[in-house]
Scaffold this motif. Structure first.
Motif, PDB file in Angstrom:
ATOM      1  N   LEU A  13       3.016  -3.362  -8.163  1.00 65.78           N
ATOM      2  CA  LEU A  13       4.349  -3.176  -7.588  1.00 65.78           C
ATOM      3  C   LEU A  13       5.161  -4.447  -7.723  1.00 65.78           C
ATOM      4  CD1 LEU A  13       3.498  -1.184  -4.327  1.00 65.78           C
ATOM      5  CD2 LEU A  13       4.723  -0.326  -6.320  1.00 65.78           C
ATOM      6  N   LYS A  14       4.514  -5.581  -7.458  1.00 71.66           N
ATOM      7  CA  LYS A  14       5.196  -6.872  -7.526  1.00 71.66           C
ATOM      8  C   LYS A  14       5.700  -7.127  -8.944  1.00 71.66           C
ATOM      9  CE  LYS A  14       3.727 -11.352  -7.010  1.00 71.66           C
ATOM     10  NZ  LYS A  14       2.558 -12.170  -6.645  1.00 71.66           N
ATOM     11  N   ASN A  15       4.816  -6.926  -9.939  1.00 73.12           N
ATOM     12  CA  ASN A  15       5.209  -7.151 -11.336  1.00 73.12           C
ATOM     13  C   ASN A  15       6.337  -6.235 -11.773  1.00 73.12           C
ATOM     14  OD1 ASN A  15       3.233  -9.078 -11.490  1.00 73.12           O
ATOM     15  ND2 ASN A  15       1.715  -7.722 -12.437  1.00 73.12           N
ATOM     16  N   ALA A  16       6.398  -5.042 -11.193  1.00 70.96           N
ATOM     17  CA  ALA A  16       7.440  -4.089 -11.573  1.00 70.96           C
ATOM     18  C   ALA A  16       8.724  -4.327 -10.782  1.00 70.96           C
ATOM     19  CB  ALA A  16       6.944  -2.669 -11.353  1.00 70.96           C
ATOM     20  N   GLY A  17       8.673  -5.244  -9.826  1.00 67.10           N
ATOM     21  CA  GLY A  17       9.844  -5.530  -9.024  1.00 67.10           C
ATOM     22  C   GLY A  17      10.157  -4.456  -7.992  1.00 67.10           C
ATOM     23  N   LEU A  18       9.130  -3.705  -7.596  1.00 67.36           N
ATOM     24  CA  LEU A  18       9.316  -2.672  -6.572  1.00 67.36           C
ATOM     25  C   LEU A  18       8.825  -3.208  -5.224  1.00 67.36           C
ATOM     26  CD1 LEU A  18       7.981   0.478  -8.482  1.00 67.36           C
ATOM     27  CD2 LEU A  18      10.355   0.061  -7.831  1.00 67.36           C
ATOM     28  N   SER A  19       9.502  -2.809  -4.155  1.00 66.21           N
ATOM     29  CA  SER A  19       9.080  -3.276  -2.842  1.00 66.21           C
ATOM     30  C   SER A  19       7.762  -2.612  -2.441  1.00 66.21           C
ATOM     31  CB  SER A  19      10.162  -3.012  -1.802  1.00 66.21           C
ATOM     32  OG  SER A  19      10.428  -1.638  -1.753  1.00 66.21           O
ATOM     33  N   GLN A  20       6.994  -3.335  -1.624  1.00 62.19           N
ATOM     34  CA  GLN A  20       5.638  -2.893  -1.299  1.00 62.19           C
ATOM     35  C   GLN A  20       5.621  -2.008  -0.065  1.00 62.19           C
ATOM     36  OE1 GLN A  20       2.668  -5.006  -2.472  1.00 62.19           O
ATOM     37  NE2 GLN A  20       3.870  -6.322  -3.812  1.00 62.19           N
ATOM     38  N   THR A  21       6.023  -0.788  -0.189  1.00 62.01           N
ATOM     39  CA  THR A  21       5.942   0.098   0.969  1.00 62.01           C
ATOM     40  C   THR A  21       4.535   0.686   1.022  1.00 62.01           C
ATOM     41  OG1 THR A  21       6.592   2.095  -0.222  1.00 62.01           O
ATOM     42  CG2 THR A  21       8.370   0.718   0.620  1.00 62.01           C
ATOM     43  N   SER A  22       4.106   1.091   2.214  1.00 64.53           N
ATOM     44  CA  SER A  22       2.742   1.609   2.352  1.00 64.53           C
ATOM     45  C   SER A  22       2.582   2.914   1.561  1.00 64.53           C
ATOM     46  CB  SER A  22       2.395   1.828   3.824  1.00 64.53           C
ATOM     47  OG  SER A  22       3.277   2.768   4.384  1.00 64.53           O
ATOM     48  N   HIS A  23       3.647   3.709   1.499  1.00 64.73           N
ATOM     49  CA  HIS A  23       3.580   4.948   0.722  1.00 64.73           C
ATOM     50  C   HIS A  23       3.368   4.667  -0.763  1.00 64.73           C
ATOM     51  CE1 HIS A  23       5.767   7.783   3.774  1.00 64.73           C
ATOM     52  NE2 HIS A  23       4.589   7.384   4.178  1.00 64.73           N
ATOM     53  N   ARG A  24       4.149   3.729  -1.301  1.00 64.87           N
ATOM     54  CA  ARG A  24       3.997   3.383  -2.720  1.00 64.87           C
ATOM     55  C   ARG A  24       2.599   2.877  -3.011  1.00 64.87           C
ATOM     56  NH1 ARG A  24       9.651   0.366  -3.568  1.00 64.87           N
ATOM     57  NH2 ARG A  24      10.885   2.138  -4.273  1.00 64.87           N
ATOM     58  N   LYS A  25       2.109   1.996  -2.138  1.00 65.51           N
ATOM     59  CA  LYS A  25       0.777   1.415  -2.355  1.00 65.51           C
ATOM     60  C   LYS A  25      -0.295   2.491  -2.339  1.00 65.51           C
ATOM     61  CE  LYS A  25       1.357  -2.532   0.222  1.00 65.51           C
ATOM     62  NZ  LYS A  25       0.931  -3.728   0.938  1.00 65.51           N
ATOM     63  N   ARG A  26      -0.166   3.422  -1.389  1.00 66.80           N
ATOM     64  CA  ARG A  26      -1.160   4.481  -1.249  1.00 66.80           C
ATOM     65  C   ARG A  26      -1.212   5.358  -2.503  1.00 66.80           C
ATOM     66  NH1 ARG A  26      -5.218   5.733  -0.658  1.00 66.80           N
ATOM     67  NH2 ARG A  26      -6.110   7.501   0.427  1.00 66.80           N
ATOM     68  N   ILE A  27      -0.031   5.765  -2.983  1.00 64.25           N
ATOM     69  CA  ILE A  27       0.024   6.642  -4.156  1.00 64.25           C
ATOM     70  C   ILE A  27      -0.480   5.909  -5.396  1.00 64.25           C
ATOM     71  CG2 ILE A  27       1.598   7.865  -5.713  1.00 64.25           C
ATOM     72  CD1 ILE A  27       3.151   8.780  -3.339  1.00 64.25           C
ATOM     73  N   LEU A  28      -0.089   4.662  -5.531  1.00 60.41           N
ATOM     74  CA  LEU A  28      -0.524   3.884  -6.684  1.00 60.41           C
ATOM     75  C   LEU A  28      -2.042   3.716  -6.662  1.00 60.41           C
ATOM     76  CD1 LEU A  28       0.734   2.636  -9.112  1.00 60.41           C
ATOM     77  CD2 LEU A  28       1.085   0.520  -7.851  1.00 60.41           C
ATOM     78  N   HIS A  29      -2.588   3.468  -5.482  1.00 54.51           N
ATOM     79  CA  HIS A  29      -4.023   3.321  -5.329  1.00 54.51           C
ATOM     80  C   HIS A  29      -4.748   4.593  -5.815  1.00 54.51           C
ATOM     81  CE1 HIS A  29      -7.655   1.599  -3.541  1.00 54.51           C
ATOM     82  NE2 HIS A  29      -7.957   2.849  -3.208  1.00 54.51           N
TER      83      HIS A  29
END
Ligand SMILES: [Zn+2]
Ligand SMILES: [Zn+2]
Ligand SMILES: [Zn+2]
Length: 145
Positions: A14-30
């Motif tokens: 997420l950091k490399n893509a410049g996207l903010s680290q929301t818990s939803h994003r992290k969960r789906i990416l995981h």
């Protein structure tokens, strides 16, 4: 085709893509990082924790932000339900086989760029960033039915 050891990490991606680290994003990416096959939105919803229930619209919105940042690839299927998989260095472009009865999708070994050129004979000034090769048929289980 991913090896167990080499994998992306959700926060860094997420950091490399410049996207903010929301818990939803992290969960789906995981979930996508640890998936063995391309996942549909329903597959993702099924894997989400019960207590962190997300609605379909949220999942679609997050997937579309991942897609536009080139984090994931979208793979269309013949019944209109797209699948998603990581588009990172650990998961180079590859074809998929899709069973039209049980709708399972399986990743095939990656193809090399020179094989891609042979297949598609794209103009040399064209920069490829996604290729969808879809092979549809019947999987072993469905052939026996
Ligand atoms: Zn990766
Ligand atoms: Zn099948
Ligand atoms: Zn795949």
């Amino acid at each position: 085709m991913k090896t167990a050891r080499e994998q992306c990490e959700a926060s860094n991606t997420l950091k490399n893509a410049g996207l903010s680290q929301t818990s939803h994003r992290k969960r789906i990416l995981h979930i996508l990082i640890h998936a063995d096959t391309p996942l549909s939105v329903s597959d993702i919803l099924r894997q989400l924790d019960q207590e962190r229930k997300m609605n379909k619209v949220t999942v679609y919105r997050i997937l579309s932000s991942f897609k536009s940042e080139g984090i994931i690839r979208e793979i269309p299927t013949d019944h209109g339900v797209n699948r998603y998989e990581m588009a990172c260095q650990h998961n180079p472009v590859h074809p998929h086989v899709y069973c039209r009865i049980c709708r399972t999708m399986t990743c095939m070994p990656p193809i090399t760029l020179s094989q891609v050129w042979d297949l598609f004979a794209a103009p040399s000034d064209f920069r490829i960033d996604n290729i969808n090769v879809s092979i549809t048929g019947l999987c072993r289980t469905c052939q026996r039915k």
